[in-house]
Design a protein around this motif. Structure first.
Motif, PDB file in Angstrom:
ATOM      1  N   TRP A  50       1.735   3.404   2.311  1.00 13.83           N
ATOM      2  CA  TRP A  50       0.316   3.717   2.207  1.00 13.83           C
ATOM      3  C   TRP A  50       0.078   4.986   1.413  1.00 13.83           C
ATOM      4  CZ3 TRP A  50       2.817   1.665   6.316  1.00 13.83           C
ATOM      5  CH2 TRP A  50       2.433   0.371   6.682  1.00 13.83           C
ATOM      6  N   VAL A  51       1.038   5.903   1.424  1.00 14.55           N
ATOM      7  CA  VAL A  51       0.907   7.146   0.654  1.00 14.55           C
ATOM      8  C   VAL A  51       1.121   6.872  -0.826  1.00 14.55           C
ATOM      9  CG1 VAL A  51       1.942   9.418   0.253  1.00 14.55           C
ATOM     10  CG2 VAL A  51       1.594   8.619   2.582  1.00 14.55           C
ATOM     11  N   VAL A  52       2.163   6.135  -1.150  1.00 15.90           N
ATOM     12  CA  VAL A  52       2.519   5.876  -2.543  1.00 15.90           C
ATOM     13  C   VAL A  52       1.724   4.711  -3.108  1.00 15.90           C
ATOM     14  CG1 VAL A  52       4.440   5.304  -4.083  1.00 15.90           C
ATOM     15  CG2 VAL A  52       4.804   6.840  -2.179  1.00 15.90           C
ATOM     16  N   GLY A  53       1.351   3.763  -2.284  1.00 12.55           N
ATOM     17  CA  GLY A  53       0.509   2.667  -2.736  1.00 12.55           C
ATOM     18  C   GLY A  53       1.220   1.364  -2.998  1.00 12.55           C
ATOM     19  N   PHE A  54       2.288   1.078  -2.281  1.00 16.75           N
ATOM     20  CA  PHE A  54       2.918  -0.231  -2.417  1.00 16.75           C
ATOM     21  C   PHE A  54       2.818  -1.023  -1.117  1.00 16.75           C
ATOM     22  CE2 PHE A  54       6.348   2.754  -1.471  1.00 16.75           C
ATOM     23  CZ  PHE A  54       7.052   2.142  -0.452  1.00 16.75           C
ATOM     24  N   ASN A  55       1.723  -0.800  -0.371  1.00 14.15           N
ATOM     25  CA  ASN A  55       1.537  -1.515   0.889  1.00 14.15           C
ATOM     26  C   ASN A  55       1.221  -2.990   0.682  1.00 14.15           C
ATOM     27  OD1 ASN A  55      -0.930  -0.810  -0.185  1.00 14.15           O
ATOM     28  ND2 ASN A  55      -1.921  -0.558   1.790  1.00 14.15           N
ATOM     29  N   GLY A  56       0.962  -3.408  -0.562  1.00 13.60           N
ATOM     30  CA  GLY A  56       0.785  -4.830  -0.838  1.00 13.60           C
ATOM     31  C   GLY A  56       2.103  -5.587  -0.742  1.00 13.60           C
ATOM     32  N   SER A  57       3.207  -4.904  -0.910  1.00 17.93           N
ATOM     33  CA  SER A  57       4.535  -5.502  -0.742  1.00 17.93           C
ATOM     34  C   SER A  57       4.867  -5.462   0.743  1.00 17.93           C
ATOM     35  CB  SER A  57       5.576  -4.704  -1.528  1.00 17.93           C
ATOM     36  OG  SER A  57       5.189  -4.557  -2.858  1.00 17.93           O
ATOM     37  N   THR A  58       4.390  -6.419   1.488  1.00 18.77           N
ATOM     38  CA  THR A  58       4.452  -6.337   2.947  1.00 18.77           C
ATOM     39  C   THR A  58       5.863  -6.250   3.505  1.00 18.77           C
ATOM     40  OG1 THR A  58       4.297  -8.726   3.111  1.00 18.77           O
ATOM     41  CG2 THR A  58       2.242  -7.475   3.269  1.00 18.77           C
ATOM     42  N   THR A  59       6.821  -6.929   2.888  1.00 22.58           N
ATOM     43  CA  THR A  59       8.169  -6.869   3.458  1.00 22.58           C
ATOM     44  C   THR A  59       8.755  -5.471   3.337  1.00 22.58           C
ATOM     45  OG1 THR A  59       9.059  -7.690   1.363  1.00 22.58           O
ATOM     46  CG2 THR A  59       8.723  -9.302   3.114  1.00 22.58           C
ATOM     47  N   LEU A  60       8.566  -4.814   2.199  1.00 24.95           N
ATOM     48  CA  LEU A  60       9.077  -3.452   2.036  1.00 24.95           C
ATOM     49  C   LEU A  60       8.262  -2.464   2.863  1.00 24.95           C
ATOM     50  CD1 LEU A  60      11.203  -1.690   0.717  1.00 24.95           C
ATOM     51  CD2 LEU A  60       9.637  -1.354  -1.204  1.00 24.95           C
ATOM     52  N   ALA A  61       6.961  -2.703   2.979  1.00 27.53           N
ATOM     53  CA  ALA A  61       6.118  -1.815   3.789  1.00 27.53           C
ATOM     54  C   ALA A  61       6.550  -1.854   5.253  1.00 27.53           C
ATOM     55  CB  ALA A  61       4.651  -2.216   3.657  1.00 27.53           C
ATOM     56  N   ILE A  62       6.797  -3.033   5.766  1.00 27.35           N
ATOM     57  CA  ILE A  62       7.229  -3.163   7.166  1.00 27.35           C
ATOM     58  C   ILE A  62       8.637  -2.612   7.337  1.00 27.35           C
ATOM     59  CG2 ILE A  62       7.825  -4.851   8.954  1.00 27.35           C
ATOM     60  CD1 ILE A  62       5.393  -6.472   7.961  1.00 27.35           C
ATOM     61  N   VAL A 110       9.237  -6.890  -4.520  1.00 27.75           N
ATOM     62  CA  VAL A 110       8.809  -5.579  -4.036  1.00 27.75           C
ATOM     63  C   VAL A 110       9.353  -4.434  -4.874  1.00 27.75           C
ATOM     64  CG1 VAL A 110       8.555  -6.366  -1.683  1.00 27.75           C
ATOM     65  CG2 VAL A 110      10.739  -5.456  -2.419  1.00 27.75           C
ATOM     66  N   ALA A 111      10.145  -4.734  -5.877  1.00 30.81           N
ATOM     67  CA  ALA A 111      10.807  -3.691  -6.650  1.00 30.81           C
ATOM     68  C   ALA A 111       9.882  -3.121  -7.719  1.00 30.81           C
ATOM     69  CB  ALA A 111      12.096  -4.220  -7.262  1.00 30.81           C
ATOM     70  N   THR A 112       8.824  -2.437  -7.304  1.00 28.63           N
ATOM     71  CA  THR A 112       7.959  -1.739  -8.244  1.00 28.63           C
ATOM     72  C   THR A 112       8.522  -0.341  -8.472  1.00 28.63           C
ATOM     73  OG1 THR A 112       6.534  -0.832  -6.523  1.00 28.63           O
ATOM     74  CG2 THR A 112       5.942  -3.005  -7.406  1.00 28.63           C
ATOM     75  N   THR A 113       8.114   0.257  -9.556  1.00 27.33           N
ATOM     76  CA  THR A 113       8.634   1.588  -9.883  1.00 27.33           C
ATOM     77  C   THR A 113       8.300   2.593  -8.798  1.00 27.33           C
ATOM     78  OG1 THR A 113       8.379   1.089 -12.223  1.00 27.33           O
ATOM     79  CG2 THR A 113       8.624   3.399 -11.632  1.00 27.33           C
ATOM     80  N   ARG A 114       7.080   2.565  -8.282  1.00 29.40           N
ATOM     81  CA  ARG A 114       6.681   3.514  -7.237  1.00 29.40           C
ATOM     82  C   ARG A 114       7.514   3.335  -5.980  1.00 29.40           C
ATOM     83  NH1 ARG A 114       0.283   2.760  -7.216  1.00 29.40           N
ATOM     84  NH2 ARG A 114       0.961   0.623  -7.417  1.00 29.40           N
ATOM     85  N   ALA A 115       7.752   2.092  -5.597  1.00 26.23           N
ATOM     86  CA  ALA A 115       8.534   1.826  -4.391  1.00 26.23           C
ATOM     87  C   ALA A 115       9.981   2.271  -4.570  1.00 26.23           C
ATOM     88  CB  ALA A 115       8.476   0.339  -4.049  1.00 26.23           C
ATOM     89  N   ILE A 116      10.543   1.989  -5.722  1.00 29.56           N
ATOM     90  CA  ILE A 116      11.946   2.346  -5.974  1.00 29.56           C
ATOM     91  C   ILE A 116      12.119   3.860  -5.983  1.00 29.56           C
ATOM     92  CG2 ILE A 116      13.782   2.300  -7.709  1.00 29.56           C
ATOM     93  CD1 ILE A 116      12.786  -0.519  -8.459  1.00 29.56           C
ATOM     94  N   VAL A 117      11.266   4.561  -6.723  1.00 34.07           N
ATOM     95  CA  VAL A 117      11.378   6.020  -6.817  1.00 34.07           C
ATOM     96  C   VAL A 117      11.170   6.659  -5.450  1.00 34.07           C
ATOM     97  CG1 VAL A 117      10.306   8.087  -7.781  1.00 34.07           C
ATOM     98  CG2 VAL A 117      10.787   6.135  -9.257  1.00 34.07           C
ATOM     99  N   SER A 118      10.165   6.218  -4.718  1.00 27.85           N
ATOM    100  CA  SER A 118       9.886   6.782  -3.395  1.00 27.85           C
ATOM    101  C   SER A 118      11.057   6.565  -2.448  1.00 27.85           C
ATOM    102  CB  SER A 118       8.618   6.154  -2.816  1.00 27.85           C
ATOM    103  OG  SER A 118       8.398   6.615  -1.510  1.00 27.85           O
TER     104      SER A 118
END
Length: 143
Positions: A50-62, A110-118
């Motif tokens: 929710w901070v970085v903004g990849f909460n649409g990727s539900t499996t990685l968010a959970i 779920v492998a977006t740049t924001r998710a990977i870097v975070s």
């Protein structure tokens, strides 16, 4: 019936020495700082979707929510009960390693740049904190 002649187990000299060692280890500013940083890593990991903004990727968010809550709870009690929780720093090490590889392992796209870097940054810091906390007890016991 006679009274036991041996002292109780909680009065055993080895156990008393272990408790004194544990209190000495967690009373240092370094240990307290590393513990606080590790706890903050766990809280950030749980909130990162929710901070970085990849909460649409539900499996990685959970996955991050569960791993962050587990990491924070494992290391949250470290300072108050080191003698019972220092072994948990190795479990926290596994959670930190999982955090680094999770964007590529969990199902879905779920492998977006924001998710990977975070995940790599917080996983790396959590890995270093876990190693530092595990090493604190081992380095003190060698002295």
């Amino acid at each position: 019936m006679s009274a036991p002649t041996s002292p109780r187990i909680d009065q055993h000299p080895d156990l008393l020495a272990l408790r004194a060692h544990s209190e000495e280890t967690t009373a240092t500013p370094t240990a307290q700082g590393v513990e606080a940083l590790a706890f903050m890593c766990g809280v950030y990991l749980a909130a990162s979707p929710w901070v970085v903004g990849f909460n649409g990727s539900t499996t990685l968010a959970i996955t991050n929510l569960i791993a962050g809550a587990a990491f924070a709870s494992l290391l949250g009690g470290f300072g108050s009960a080191y003698e019972r929780t220092h072994a948990m720093s190795w479990a926290a090490l596994c959670i930190a390693a999982w955090t680094i590889v999770a964007p590529w392992v969990v199902a879905g796209n779920v492998a977006t740049t924001r998710a990977i870097v975070s995940n790599i940054i917080v996983g790396g810091v959590a890995l270093l904190c876990s190693l530092a906390l595990a090493g604190l007890g081992m380095s003190r016991s060698r002295r």
